[in-house]
Design a protein around this motif. Structure first.
Motif, PDB file in Angstrom:
ATOM      1  N   UNK A 171     -16.188 -12.171 -20.815  1.00 31.89           N
ATOM      2  CA  UNK A 171     -15.999 -13.132 -19.528  1.00 31.89           C
ATOM      3  C   UNK A 171     -15.746 -14.481 -19.493  1.00 31.89           C
ATOM      4  N   UNK A 172     -14.633 -15.607 -19.340  1.00 33.80           N
ATOM      5  CA  UNK A 172     -14.023 -16.075 -19.132  1.00 33.80           C
ATOM      6  C   UNK A 172     -15.084 -17.512 -18.525  1.00 33.80           C
ATOM      7  N   UNK A 173     -14.813 -19.136 -18.908  1.00 33.32           N
ATOM      8  CA  UNK A 173     -16.423 -19.568 -18.449  1.00 33.32           C
ATOM      9  C   UNK A 173     -15.923 -20.919 -16.909  1.00 33.32           C
ATOM     10  N   UNK A 174     -13.790 -19.958 -16.986  1.00 33.17           N
ATOM     11  CA  UNK A 174     -13.276 -20.814 -15.962  1.00 33.17           C
ATOM     12  C   UNK A 174     -14.097 -21.188 -14.232  1.00 33.17           C
ATOM     13  N   UNK A 175     -14.406 -20.431 -14.399  1.00 33.43           N
ATOM     14  CA  UNK A 175     -14.878 -20.451 -12.622  1.00 33.43           C
ATOM     15  C   UNK A 175     -15.813 -21.063 -12.537  1.00 33.43           C
ATOM     16  N   UNK A 176     -17.182 -20.657 -13.242  1.00 36.20           N
ATOM     17  CA  UNK A 176     -17.991 -22.158 -13.514  1.00 36.20           C
ATOM     18  C   UNK A 176     -17.771 -23.187 -13.097  1.00 36.20           C
ATOM     19  N   UNK A 177     -16.626 -23.670 -13.901  1.00 34.07           N
ATOM     20  CA  UNK A 177     -16.258 -25.397 -13.865  1.00 34.07           C
ATOM     21  C   UNK A 177     -16.494 -25.995 -12.722  1.00 34.07           C
ATOM     22  N   UNK A 178     -15.830 -24.836 -11.275  1.00 35.23           N
ATOM     23  CA  UNK A 178     -15.879 -25.778 -10.097  1.00 35.23           C
ATOM     24  C   UNK A 178     -17.005 -25.781  -9.404  1.00 35.23           C
ATOM     25  N   UNK A 179     -17.843 -24.993  -9.986  1.00 36.01           N
ATOM     26  CA  UNK A 179     -19.855 -25.804  -9.708  1.00 36.01           C
ATOM     27  C   UNK A 179     -20.399 -26.571 -10.107  1.00 36.01           C
ATOM     28  N   UNK A 180     -19.520 -26.929 -11.252  1.00 33.58           N
ATOM     29  CA  UNK A 180     -19.692 -28.252 -11.773  1.00 33.58           C
ATOM     30  C   UNK A 180     -19.555 -29.424 -11.090  1.00 33.58           C
ATOM     31  N   UNK A 181     -18.678 -30.017  -9.863  1.00 34.21           N
ATOM     32  CA  UNK A 181     -19.092 -31.105  -9.068  1.00 34.21           C
ATOM     33  C   UNK A 181     -20.453 -31.195  -8.524  1.00 34.21           C
ATOM     34  N   UNK A 182     -20.597 -30.188  -7.262  1.00 32.88           N
ATOM     35  CA  UNK A 182     -21.994 -29.709  -6.932  1.00 32.88           C
ATOM     36  C   UNK A 182     -22.764 -30.021  -7.193  1.00 32.88           C
ATOM     37  N   UNK A 183     -23.060 -29.226  -8.685  1.00 33.32           N
ATOM     38  CA  UNK A 183     -24.313 -29.103  -9.631  1.00 33.32           C
ATOM     39  C   UNK A 183     -24.480 -31.042 -10.121  1.00 33.32           C
ATOM     40  N   UNK A 184     -23.593 -31.160  -9.962  1.00 30.80           N
ATOM     41  CA  UNK A 184     -23.354 -32.883 -10.670  1.00 30.80           C
ATOM     42  C   UNK A 184     -24.921 -34.024  -8.979  1.00 30.80           C
ATOM     43  N   UNK A 185     -23.535 -33.355  -8.287  1.00 34.09           N
ATOM     44  CA  UNK A 185     -24.671 -34.266  -6.877  1.00 34.09           C
ATOM     45  C   UNK A 185     -25.689 -33.447  -6.846  1.00 34.09           C
ATOM     46  N   UNK A 186     -26.048 -31.841  -6.802  1.00 35.61           N
ATOM     47  CA  UNK A 186     -27.426 -31.908  -6.179  1.00 35.61           C
ATOM     48  C   UNK A 186     -28.278 -32.204  -7.613  1.00 35.61           C
ATOM     49  N   UNK A 187     -28.291 -32.890  -9.124  1.00 32.00           N
ATOM     50  CA  UNK A 187     -28.936 -33.276 -10.024  1.00 32.00           C
ATOM     51  C   UNK A 187     -29.245 -34.550  -9.759  1.00 32.00           C
ATOM     52  N   UNK A 188     -27.840 -35.238  -9.399  1.00 33.26           N
ATOM     53  CA  UNK A 188     -28.033 -37.004  -9.096  1.00 33.26           C
ATOM     54  C   UNK A 188     -28.295 -37.037  -7.575  1.00 33.26           C
ATOM     55  N   UNK A 189     -28.362 -36.503  -6.814  1.00 36.85           N
ATOM     56  CA  UNK A 189     -28.454 -36.720  -5.571  1.00 36.85           C
ATOM     57  C   UNK A 189     -30.711 -36.035  -5.136  1.00 36.85           C
TER      58      UNK A 189
END
Length: 304
Positions: free
Chosen positions: A22-40
């Motif tokens: 399984x390619x991790x490529x689709x998970x990359x699209x979750x990273x911006x939302x994950x960063x915002x959720x972590x920071x905010x």
């Protein structure tokens, strides 16, 4: 015979295509939302839990354990604040559910200027909460307010909407409903429009009345919209602060104080650690109510 049978099995095994990783490529699209959720969310929440255990200022931090929580629960206005918070949340959320559903039924029917009326109903949602609070404070003034002046024209002496201890919280709740019912209506409109028309056509063939269509089609099939409105309205009601502070400041006395206004008064007095502990308590109260309620509502919906 055993050798002859094993040979085709080995051949089939060789012909089976290898499994692709399984390619991790689709998970990359979750990273911006994950960063915002972590920071905010995650970082401020963790910091709040830490600072609630300290006596802090901008330049100094002293760890004091649970003393802030002990002091917070000794606040004389806390019981009144909790009571008012639950009353306010129940009144506003229940009214938004009922009015939002009725308005959505009206605005999905074949009426003149339906699109314009939808815009009118939704418009208060877009207005600043503080602006709404200041405007209604002027309108509900017991002496010079337009509401009491209009009542005087028909021989009715208007009450002190925001100065009467028995009416202040209810008056703010009415304004909250006026401002927020547009969002509930929009959610219900989306839920009703998503109901397949075949149900209504079949009901008309069977001779069902409008009441039976409402009870047997709209209410059960618009349940996801109801769950959304209930959850959003209750969370907003339990966390209510800005409108109440703009209109009454928690007064007269402590009669319209809610948990958030009690916390803000502690912050104004310079008790930053105490107010942070109050925020943690408010967070835990909202989570303790909304998590099981959300689970129960969604579970009931899946069972039905």
């Amino acid at each position: 015979m055993a050798t002859a049978t094993a040979a085709p099995m080995r051949r089939d095994r060789k012909q089976a295509p290898p499994r692709r990783r399984a390619s991790p490529y689709p998970l990359w699209f979750h990273m911006p939302a994950g960063v915002f959720f972590l920071v905010l969310f995650i970082v401020p929440t963790a910091a709040s839990f830490y600072f609630s255990l300290t006596r802090w200022t901008l330049f100094d931090v002293e760890f004091i354990g649970l003393d802030n929580f002990v002091q917070f629960f000794r606040e004389p206005a806390l019981v009144q604040g909790f009571t008012n918070t639950f009353i306010y949340a129940f009144i506003t959320s229940a009214t938004k559910v009922v009015l939002g559903l009725l308005l959505a039924i009206l605005l999905t029917s074949q009426i003149i200027a339906r699109g314009f009326l939808r815009s009118v109903v939704f418009f208060p949602v877009l207005v600043s909460t503080i602006g709404v609070g200041v405007t209604f404070t002027v309108l509900l003034d017991p002496f010079d307010g337009m509401v009491n002046q209009l009542l005087a024209l028909v021989g009715i002496e208007g009450p002190g909407w925001l100065t009467d201890p028995n009416l202040a919280l209810l008056s703010v709740a009415f304004v909250d409903v006026w401002k927020g019912v547009g969002l509930a209506t929009l959610i219900y409109i989306a839920g009703i429009v998503a109901i397949p028309q075949e149900y209504f056509e079949a009901a008309e063939v069977d001779g069902a009345s409008s009441w039976h269509k409402f009870r047997s089609i709209i209410l059960p099939l618009a349940r996801p919209a109801t769950v959304t409105v209930v959850i959003l309205s209750l969370i907003g009601g339990l966390r209510s602060f800005d409108l109440i502070w703009a209109m009454t400041g928690g007064g007269p006395g402590f009669t319209s104080d809610v948990i958030a206004s009690v916390i803000y008064k502690q912050y104004q007095a310079g008790f930053f650690g105490l107010s942070t502990a109050g925020n943690v308590v408010l967070f835990l109260v909202v989570a303790a109510i909304m998590v099981p309620l959300s689970y129960w509502l969604n579970r009931k919906g899946s069972e039905s």
